[in-house]
Motif scaffolding. Structure first.
Motif, PDB file in Angstrom:
ATOM      1  N   GLU A  23       0.953  -1.211   0.041  1.00  0.00           N
ATOM      2  CA  GLU A  23       0.079   0.009  -0.205  1.00  0.00           C
ATOM      3  C   GLU A  23       0.754   1.298   0.024  1.00  0.00           C
ATOM      4  O   GLU A  23       0.508   2.297  -0.632  1.00  0.00           O
ATOM      5  N   VAL A  24       1.851   1.237   0.706  1.00  0.00           N
ATOM      6  CA  VAL A  24       2.853   2.439   0.788  1.00  0.00           C
ATOM      7  C   VAL A  24       3.727   2.459  -0.565  1.00  0.00           C
ATOM      8  O   VAL A  24       3.710   3.595  -1.008  1.00  0.00           O
ATOM      9  N   ARG A  79       8.106  16.163   7.426  1.00  0.00           N
ATOM     10  CA  ARG A  79       7.551  17.656   7.166  1.00  0.00           C
ATOM     11  C   ARG A  79       6.120  17.539   7.838  1.00  0.00           C
ATOM     12  O   ARG A  79       5.910  18.591   8.182  1.00  0.00           O
ATOM     13  N   HIS A  80       5.515  16.305   7.508  1.00  0.00           N
ATOM     14  CA  HIS A  80       3.993  16.302   8.186  1.00  0.00           C
ATOM     15  C   HIS A  80       4.102  16.232   9.728  1.00  0.00           C
ATOM     16  O   HIS A  80       3.326  16.861  10.319  1.00  0.00           O
ATOM     17  N   GLY A 107      12.540  17.640  -2.801  1.00  0.00           N
ATOM     18  CA  GLY A 107      11.476  18.485  -2.751  1.00  0.00           C
ATOM     19  C   GLY A 107      10.105  18.253  -3.326  1.00  0.00           C
ATOM     20  O   GLY A 107       9.153  18.804  -2.918  1.00  0.00           O
ATOM     21  N   LEU A 108       9.901  17.035  -3.748  1.00  0.00           N
ATOM     22  CA  LEU A 108       8.690  16.582  -4.238  1.00  0.00           C
ATOM     23  C   LEU A 108       7.718  16.292  -2.970  1.00  0.00           C
ATOM     24  O   LEU A 108       6.466  16.011  -2.938  1.00  0.00           O
ATOM     25  N   GLY A 109       8.652  15.832  -1.721  1.00  0.00           N
ATOM     26  CA  GLY A 109       7.974  15.288  -0.714  1.00  0.00           C
ATOM     27  C   GLY A 109       7.265  16.310   0.128  1.00  0.00           C
ATOM     28  O   GLY A 109       7.944  16.945   0.923  1.00  0.00           O
ATOM     29  N   LEU A 110       5.855  16.410  -0.115  1.00  0.00           N
ATOM     30  CA  LEU A 110       5.116  17.595   0.545  1.00  0.00           C
ATOM     31  C   LEU A 110       4.454  16.878   1.893  1.00  0.00           C
ATOM     32  O   LEU A 110       4.222  15.762   2.025  1.00  0.00           O
ATOM     33  N   ALA A 111       4.485  17.843   2.926  1.00  0.00           N
ATOM     34  CA  ALA A 111       3.994  17.475   4.194  1.00  0.00           C
ATOM     35  C   ALA A 111       2.611  16.860   3.839  1.00  0.00           C
ATOM     36  O   ALA A 111       2.058  15.899   4.812  1.00  0.00           O
ATOM     37  N   GLU A 112       1.771  17.363   3.114  1.00  0.00           N
ATOM     38  CA  GLU A 112       0.059  16.776   2.901  1.00  0.00           C
ATOM     39  C   GLU A 112       0.402  15.297   2.483  1.00  0.00           C
ATOM     40  O   GLU A 112      -0.502  14.472   2.680  1.00  0.00           O
ATOM     41  N   HIS A 113       1.448  14.968   1.744  1.00  0.00           N
ATOM     42  CA  HIS A 113       1.577  13.443   1.407  1.00  0.00           C
ATOM     43  C   HIS A 113       1.935  12.599   2.801  1.00  0.00           C
ATOM     44  O   HIS A 113       1.729  11.423   2.691  1.00  0.00           O
ATOM     45  N   ALA A 116      -0.718  10.505   4.509  1.00  0.00           N
ATOM     46  CA  ALA A 116      -1.502   9.414   3.728  1.00  0.00           C
ATOM     47  C   ALA A 116      -0.316   8.274   3.710  1.00  0.00           C
ATOM     48  O   ALA A 116      -0.880   6.871   3.862  1.00  0.00           O
ATOM     49  N   LEU A 117       0.830   8.469   3.727  1.00  0.00           N
ATOM     50  CA  LEU A 117       2.226   7.493   3.943  1.00  0.00           C
ATOM     51  C   LEU A 117       2.099   6.911   5.149  1.00  0.00           C
ATOM     52  O   LEU A 117       2.137   5.600   5.369  1.00  0.00           O
TER      53      LEU A 117
END
Ligand code: NI
Length: 258
Positions: free
Chosen positions: A150-151, A176-177, A227-233, A236-237
């Motif tokens: 799933e991850v 970041r999350h 830089g693609l790793g946004l806090a909002e992701h 979900a992860l």
């Protein structure tokens, strides 16, 4: 329940209903110019606690020091030798085994932990096999959070090949999350993509010595477009990893493969 936040009578009572414990394993090493040095410990601990909320498991103290010699060319990295880490894992497990724990589930956030952990498990099993004394059997399992299907689906969908191997957008998204107040801005360009052959040969952080590693990856990112790793992701992860890990832990306690 967190071992650090429990009392001994509470642990004694827990042992009446479960012999299992979850152990987050991370690292203290550079994660590129914008990633926190504690990223692997933060991700493993966050997912372990989210998993424990779902299944009621006891979570032991995070192993924040790891085998990370290849990153010693970057200031702030702390590395245990592989043999030291093996001994730390053995002593951690045997301490809790003294009290009756039997199932040890390592929720892993750092590739360099995988080989030493598996060596430690074999040492623990060898003690039992060679002792001829029988008794309660220790069982150990290690799962890296990014390995759950799933991850992986989320990682592939969001980042594809830009996920790379170190200072990955997925692990930085989780940090970041969890810790927005200390997260750094990241507008770094994409680093060169890794070949399939490189990924195959260097899985589990099977890298060479520190000077060679820094020369090959000068900003510390190993093929990862951080830089693609946004806090909002990150949410979900964590959610996907915690769900999958809770299911896998239940299977582990029941003696099933997964
Ligand atoms: Ni990492």
């Amino acid at each position: 329940m967190r071992l650090h936040h429990a009392t001994w009578p509470e642990v004694e009572a827990y042992l009446q209903r479960s012999k299992g414990v979850v152990i987050p394993t991370g690292s203290t090493e550079q994660h590129g110019p914008t990633g926190l040095i504690g990223t692997d410990s933060i991700t493993a601990e966050t997912i372990a606690h989210a998993m424990a909320e779902r299944c009621g498991a006891l979570v032991g103290p995070t192993l924040t020091l790891s085998q990370a010699q290849f990153n010693l060319g970057f200031p702030g990295t702390i590395s245990l030798r592989p043999t030291t880490l093996i001994q730390v894992i053995i002593d951690y497990v045997q301490s809790l085994a003294c009290h009756g724990f039997e199932h040890f589930y390592f929720l892993n956030g750092h590739g360099g932990n995988i080989s030493p952990a598996h060596c430690a498990f074999q040492e623990l099993y060898a003690d039992q096999s060679l002792s001829r004394q029988g008794g309660a059997a220790i069982q150990c399992r290690l799962r890296s959070w990014w390995d759950f299907a799933e991850v992986n689906e989320i990682r592939q969908r969001l980042y594809g090949a830009a996920e790379g191997m170190h200072a990955t957008p997925s692990e930085l998204a989780i940090a970041r999350h969890v810790l927005p107040a200390v997260s750094r801005a990241d507008d770094l360009p994409a680093p060169p993509l890794l070949s399939a052959d490189f990924i195959k040969r260097h899985g589990g952080d099977n890298h060479e010595h520190a000077a060679a590693h820094r020369a090959q990856f000068p900003d510390g990112r190993v093929g990862s477009h951080s830089g693609l790793g946004l806090a909002e992701h990150g949410a979900a992860l964590v959610n996907a990893a915690a769900e999958a890990a809770a299911r896998d832990y239940a299977a582990f306690l029941a003696g099933r493969e997964s």
